[in-house]
Design an enzyme around this catalytic site. Sequence first.
Site, PDB file in Angstrom:
ATOM      1  N   LYS A  16       0.828  -1.203   0.000  1.00  0.00           N
ATOM      2  CA  LYS A  16       0.000   0.000   0.000  1.00  0.00           C
ATOM      3  C   LYS A  16       0.865   1.258   0.000  1.00  0.00           C
ATOM      4  O   LYS A  16       1.885   1.318   0.687  1.00  0.00           O
ATOM      5  CB  LYS A  16      -0.916  -0.037   1.225  1.00  0.00           C
ATOM      6  N   SER A  74      -9.455   1.707   2.288  1.00  0.00           N
ATOM      7  CA  SER A  74      -8.483   2.485   1.566  1.00  0.00           C
ATOM      8  C   SER A  74      -7.371   1.654   0.927  1.00  0.00           C
ATOM      9  O   SER A  74      -6.545   2.189   0.182  1.00  0.00           O
ATOM     10  CB  SER A  74      -7.844   3.509   2.521  1.00  0.00           C
ATOM     11  N   SER A 100     -10.417  -0.743   6.182  1.00  0.00           N
ATOM     12  CA  SER A 100      -9.594  -0.515   4.994  1.00  0.00           C
ATOM     13  C   SER A 100      -8.826  -1.727   4.499  1.00  0.00           C
ATOM     14  O   SER A 100      -8.305  -1.711   3.385  1.00  0.00           O
ATOM     15  CB  SER A 100      -8.618   0.637   5.244  1.00  0.00           C
TER      16      SER A 100
END
Length: 490
Positions: A81, A156, A180
């Site tokens: 990420k 996310s 997320s």
Amino acid sequence: MAKSQWSFKTAVEMSAALAAKKISAVELAQDAIGRIERHDGKINAICVRDFDRGLAAARAADASLARGETKPLLGIPLTVKESYNIAGLPTTWGFVPQKDFKPAEDALSISRVKAAGGVILGKTNVPLGLGDWQSYNDIYGTTNNPFDLGRTPGGSSGGSSAALAAGYGPLSLGSDIGGSLRVPAFHCGVYAHKPTFALVPSRGHTPPPFPPLPLDRDLAVIGPMARSALDLALLLDVIAGPDPLEAGTAYRLALPPPRYDALKSFRVLLVDTDPVMPTNAVVRAAIDKLAGNLGKAGVKVERDSPLLPDFAASSRLYMRMLMSFLAASFPPERFAAAQAGAAKLEPDDMSLAAERLRGIVLSHRDWVLADGGRARLRAQWRELFKNFDAVICPVMPTPAYPHNHSPEQETRRINIDGKDHVYPDQLSWPGIATLPGLPATAIPIGLSPDSLPVGVQIVGPWLEDRTPLKLAELIEREFGGFVPPPMFDD
């Protein structure tokens, strides 16, 4: 270049093939890179490519394998990420003023992945400030769902889930405070594990340009994502464990083994909806099918229990504590507007939106009282897990929905069986595990009539991460798991 036999293999399968010299680490990296180059123009999951260093790491892994060395991730390609610090690569969290920020050192979890032999190929896209269940920002654009490019991949960690679904390596790293990890896994049909709070140190998973100091980020965790449950456990073992710079970590002992190794031994409380945040017919049908399959496999399944903490009360508490934490970084004008709005709330307004507003301006005194409420909630969960081994419940109320980039999330709506609901109220399902700090494993359980992934989360007891992970593994083995998106199964 067509799909190879390795494109959708698991990390465990790749490790076995590397050990047997059926393939090289360089070939695995090249296969994943080829898929990124071929497909990511449509998906936009990989926002920062690091192919040269990835191939160098793969060559080093092949040399290590030739010497007979063994490491948990040796030669395995993976993505990370964007919010993780990787030395020399931008870390922006989607903030345009930080587009040129490049940390000088790796996050602790990245160092552990590299030490375990992992081959990092790039960073995956995120929403602004990691604050949405969609993954778009003004630096890197919008990430699309590989099952339907017009829909969100979740957020996310949406870039990570899309990358996994598209075959860009078998593993990724994400983070979770409002779902997320679990939400994008749900929307892209992959696996994710939200660890027990503080099990995995988050040093270096830091908003730019702040220094990577050990910090208690209340409610927030980092964790693994994968296309199989076994791979989650593999990556979790690499990144978990105390931060040597952090005080008070000595208590973190080795995780206990799973409660059981056989599906038929598990006692499961299964929840499919709640008036606080109803699920739609598609999600309920998928959960009902899972309940039937588990029952046939000998699992003791119950559909309700007085031991389950009150969902409405815990959701309200979660909204307050979540927003209290997040609002610490709000700009002064936004905080002032929230103060004005909260002052106008009626005392009997118990809506989740009202609780979020109250949370933004929560005093320290009221936060301490709320934290006492969380302690009582944790005690309730401890009692529940004396009678059940896991709680299986929704991650989100509907499969992936069309992109919606309207700036004010409180005015967005999510349609559930023809009725509109407030978009941020969906936080309540992820919050069921986030507020008490419990481990939760997100798994796919099928596809909707529109061929969109549907999944659930398996919530387990505090520090017993291996129990939901094992149950996820057994469900995958018995009933199946990840299915490649048809558009990118080539």
